[in-house]
Design a protein around this motif. Structure first.
Motif, PDB file in Angstrom:
ATOM      1  N   SER A   6     -18.939   4.562 -21.539  1.00 48.84           N
ATOM      2  CA  SER A   6     -18.328   3.304 -21.080  1.00 48.84           C
ATOM      3  C   SER A   6     -17.297   2.807 -22.079  1.00 48.84           C
ATOM      4  O   SER A   6     -16.212   2.365 -21.700  1.00 48.84           O
ATOM      5  N   TRP A   7     -17.651   2.869 -23.378  1.00 43.68           N
ATOM      6  CA  TRP A   7     -16.694   2.470 -24.404  1.00 43.68           C
ATOM      7  C   TRP A   7     -15.463   3.357 -24.352  1.00 43.68           C
ATOM      8  O   TRP A   7     -14.338   2.895 -24.580  1.00 43.68           O
ATOM      9  N   GLY A   8     -15.652   4.626 -24.071  1.00 46.27           N
ATOM     10  CA  GLY A   8     -14.521   5.535 -23.975  1.00 46.27           C
ATOM     11  C   GLY A   8     -13.551   5.118 -22.886  1.00 46.27           C
ATOM     12  O   GLY A   8     -12.330   5.104 -23.086  1.00 46.27           O
ATOM     13  N   TRP A   9     -14.080   4.767 -21.726  1.00 48.10           N
ATOM     14  CA  TRP A   9     -13.221   4.328 -20.626  1.00 48.10           C
ATOM     15  C   TRP A   9     -12.533   3.009 -20.950  1.00 48.10           C
ATOM     16  O   TRP A   9     -11.358   2.806 -20.615  1.00 48.10           O
ATOM     17  N   ILE A  10     -13.250   2.097 -21.603  1.00 53.64           N
ATOM     18  CA  ILE A  10     -12.652   0.812 -21.991  1.00 53.64           C
ATOM     19  C   ILE A  10     -11.489   1.045 -22.947  1.00 53.64           C
ATOM     20  O   ILE A  10     -10.395   0.492 -22.768  1.00 53.64           O
ATOM     21  N   HIS A  11     -11.699   1.868 -23.972  1.00 55.67           N
ATOM     22  CA  HIS A  11     -10.631   2.138 -24.943  1.00 55.67           C
ATOM     23  C   HIS A  11      -9.470   2.899 -24.313  1.00 55.67           C
ATOM     24  O   HIS A  11      -8.308   2.638 -24.645  1.00 55.67           O
ATOM     25  N   LEU A  12      -9.769   3.812 -23.412  1.00 51.66           N
ATOM     26  CA  LEU A  12      -8.717   4.558 -22.736  1.00 51.66           C
ATOM     27  C   LEU A  12      -7.833   3.629 -21.898  1.00 51.66           C
ATOM     28  O   LEU A  12      -6.593   3.684 -21.975  1.00 51.66           O
ATOM     29  N   ILE A  13      -8.442   2.740 -21.141  1.00 54.45           N
ATOM     30  CA  ILE A  13      -7.678   1.803 -20.301  1.00 54.45           C
ATOM     31  C   ILE A  13      -6.885   0.828 -21.167  1.00 54.45           C
ATOM     32  O   ILE A  13      -5.693   0.571 -20.903  1.00 54.45           O
ATOM     33  N   LEU A  14      -7.507   0.286 -22.219  1.00 53.65           N
ATOM     34  CA  LEU A  14      -6.786  -0.622 -23.115  1.00 53.65           C
ATOM     35  C   LEU A  14      -5.614   0.086 -23.784  1.00 53.65           C
ATOM     36  O   LEU A  14      -4.545  -0.497 -23.982  1.00 53.65           O
ATOM     37  N   GLY A  15      -5.796   1.354 -24.136  1.00 48.38           N
ATOM     38  CA  GLY A  15      -4.718   2.117 -24.763  1.00 48.38           C
ATOM     39  C   GLY A  15      -3.544   2.338 -23.831  1.00 48.38           C
ATOM     40  O   GLY A  15      -2.379   2.217 -24.233  1.00 48.38           O
ATOM     41  N   ILE A  16      -3.822   2.650 -22.580  1.00 52.62           N
ATOM     42  CA  ILE A  16      -2.741   2.854 -21.605  1.00 52.62           C
ATOM     43  C   ILE A  16      -1.979   1.552 -21.379  1.00 52.62           C
ATOM     44  O   ILE A  16      -0.743   1.534 -21.353  1.00 52.62           O
ATOM     45  N   ILE A  17      -2.702   0.449 -21.261  1.00 51.73           N
ATOM     46  CA  ILE A  17      -2.051  -0.854 -21.079  1.00 51.73           C
ATOM     47  C   ILE A  17      -1.233  -1.209 -22.320  1.00 51.73           C
ATOM     48  O   ILE A  17      -0.120  -1.742 -22.216  1.00 51.73           O
ATOM     49  N   ALA A  18      -1.761  -0.900 -23.516  1.00 58.79           N
ATOM     50  CA  ALA A  18      -1.041  -1.195 -24.760  1.00 58.79           C
ATOM     51  C   ALA A  18       0.275  -0.433 -24.836  1.00 58.79           C
ATOM     52  O   ALA A  18       1.297  -0.990 -25.271  1.00 58.79           O
ATOM     53  N   ILE A  19       0.280   0.795 -24.402  1.00 58.61           N
ATOM     54  CA  ILE A  19       1.526   1.569 -24.419  1.00 58.61           C
ATOM     55  C   ILE A  19       2.535   0.984 -23.440  1.00 58.61           C
ATOM     56  O   ILE A  19       3.722   0.850 -23.759  1.00 58.61           O
ATOM     57  N   CYS A  20       2.087   0.593 -22.271  1.00 60.36           N
ATOM     58  CA  CYS A  20       3.003  -0.021 -21.291  1.00 60.36           C
ATOM     59  C   CYS A  20       3.598  -1.313 -21.824  1.00 60.36           C
ATOM     60  O   CYS A  20       4.810  -1.558 -21.712  1.00 60.36           O
ATOM     61  N   ILE A  21       2.766  -2.155 -22.416  1.00 62.52           N
ATOM     62  CA  ILE A  21       3.259  -3.425 -22.961  1.00 62.52           C
ATOM     63  C   ILE A  21       4.139  -3.170 -24.180  1.00 62.52           C
ATOM     64  O   ILE A  21       5.161  -3.843 -24.371  1.00 62.52           O
ATOM     65  N   GLY A  22       3.775  -2.207 -25.020  1.00 65.39           N
ATOM     66  CA  GLY A  22       4.600  -1.865 -26.179  1.00 65.39           C
ATOM     67  C   GLY A  22       5.998  -1.430 -25.775  1.00 65.39           C
ATOM     68  O   GLY A  22       6.988  -1.805 -26.410  1.00 65.39           O
ATOM     69  N   LEU A  23       6.098  -0.667 -24.703  1.00 68.66           N
ATOM     70  CA  LEU A  23       7.414  -0.275 -24.200  1.00 68.66           C
ATOM     71  C   LEU A  23       8.172  -1.489 -23.665  1.00 68.66           C
ATOM     72  O   LEU A  23       9.392  -1.587 -23.821  1.00 68.66           O
ATOM     73  N   GLY A  24       7.463  -2.432 -23.055  1.00 68.92           N
ATOM     74  CA  GLY A  24       8.099  -3.657 -22.570  1.00 68.92           C
ATOM     75  C   GLY A  24       8.610  -4.536 -23.698  1.00 68.92           C
ATOM     76  O   GLY A  24       9.566  -5.292 -23.523  1.00 68.92           O
ATOM     77  N   LEU A  25       7.990  -4.433 -24.875  1.00 68.19           N
ATOM     78  CA  LEU A  25       8.439  -5.238 -26.010  1.00 68.19           C
ATOM     79  C   LEU A  25       9.813  -4.815 -26.512  1.00 68.19           C
ATOM     80  O   LEU A  25      10.516  -5.610 -27.143  1.00 68.19           O
ATOM     81  N   PHE A  26      10.213  -3.595 -26.267  1.00 68.70           N
ATOM     82  CA  PHE A  26      11.537  -3.164 -26.695  1.00 68.70           C
ATOM     83  C   PHE A  26      12.640  -3.859 -25.897  1.00 68.70           C
ATOM     84  O   PHE A  26      13.788  -3.867 -26.309  1.00 68.70           O
ATOM     85  N   ARG A  27      12.290  -4.439 -24.762  1.00 63.97           N
ATOM     86  CA  ARG A  27      13.255  -5.204 -23.959  1.00 63.97           C
ATOM     87  C   ARG A  27      13.267  -6.677 -24.352  1.00 63.97           C
ATOM     88  O   ARG A  27      13.996  -7.460 -23.767  1.00 63.97           O
ATOM     89  N   VAL A  28      12.451  -7.053 -25.318  1.00 68.26           N
ATOM     90  CA  VAL A  28      12.340  -8.422 -25.818  1.00 68.26           C
ATOM     91  C   VAL A  28      12.106  -9.397 -24.668  1.00 68.26           C
ATOM     92  O   VAL A  28      12.783 -10.402 -24.510  1.00 68.26           O
ATOM     93  N   SER A  29      11.141  -9.078 -23.840  1.00 66.61           N
ATOM     94  CA  SER A  29      10.836  -9.944 -22.707  1.00 66.61           C
ATOM     95  C   SER A  29       9.639 -10.834 -23.034  1.00 66.61           C
ATOM     96  O   SER A  29       8.731 -10.438 -23.757  1.00 66.61           O
ATOM     97  N   LEU A  30       9.670 -12.031 -22.499  1.00 65.79           N
ATOM     98  CA  LEU A  30       8.622 -13.011 -22.775  1.00 65.79           C
ATOM     99  C   LEU A  30       7.275 -12.552 -22.241  1.00 65.79           C
ATOM    100  O   LEU A  30       6.253 -12.732 -22.903  1.00 65.79           O
ATOM    101  N   TRP A  31       7.248 -11.935 -21.043  1.00 66.41           N
ATOM    102  CA  TRP A  31       5.973 -11.473 -20.485  1.00 66.41           C
ATOM    103  C   TRP A  31       5.328 -10.439 -21.400  1.00 66.41           C
ATOM    104  O   TRP A  31       4.108 -10.436 -21.562  1.00 66.41           O
ATOM    105  N   ALA A  32       6.130  -9.576 -22.014  1.00 64.61           N
ATOM    106  CA  ALA A  32       5.573  -8.557 -22.896  1.00 64.61           C
ATOM    107  C   ALA A  32       5.027  -9.178 -24.180  1.00 64.61           C
ATOM    108  O   ALA A  32       4.007  -8.729 -24.705  1.00 64.61           O
TER     109      ALA A  32
END
Length: 142
Positions: free
Chosen positions: A65-91
């Motif tokens: 269960s912890w593995g799935w939690i960390h995997l999902i959080l990691g995928i979301i973190a990469i998506c948001i990290g890429l959004g931060l390069f656009r300097v957007s408020l939502w990111a």
């Protein structure tokens, strides 16, 4: 307002050098935290023998269960990290929230992989600092 009192040249609309650098730093650190979380999730899902078992820890969870939690959080973190390069408020907002979730998840799974948890907690703290400490002059403060 005269041009001498403005912090950035008129019409650029972009972040100042320091603010842009700190946001880029936070984006890279969030991408790194996301990659580490994905690797940790894959390790926990694939092979539970890598992790230490602490018998008297209050927060006992199944490692898969912890593995799935960390995997999902990691995928979301990469998506948001890429959004931060656009300097957007939502990111920026989601980056702070996700970094806080990464800190909580790594604190709760601290006895299973202590050194890795401490590293991701520190990285996530730097992400929160980077996203909250400096902002663009023309961007709204959250």
């Amino acid at each position: 307002m005269s041009s001498a009192t403005r912090s950035a040249p008129a019409g650029t609309g972009g972040p100042s050098g320091f603010a842009g650098g700190v946001t880029a730093f936070a984006a890279v650190m969030l991408l790194l935290a996301g990659c580490l979380s994905i690797f940790r999730g894959i390790m926990a899902i694939a092979e539970d023998d890598v992790f230490v078992r602490t018998p008297n820890y209050i927060f006992k969870f199944d490692l898969t269960s912890w593995g799935w939690i960390h995997l999902i959080l990691g995928i979301i973190a990469i998506c948001i990290g890429l959004g931060l390069f656009r300097v957007s408020l939502w990111a920026r907002i989601l980056g702070v929230a996700l970094a806080a979730l990464l800190i909580i998840a790594n604190f709760l799974s601290l006895p299973y992989y202590p050194l890795w948890s401490v590293v991701v907690i520190a990285i996530s703290g730097f992400v929160i600092w980077g996203l909250c400490a400096v902002h663009r002059d023309d961007a709204p403060i959250v």
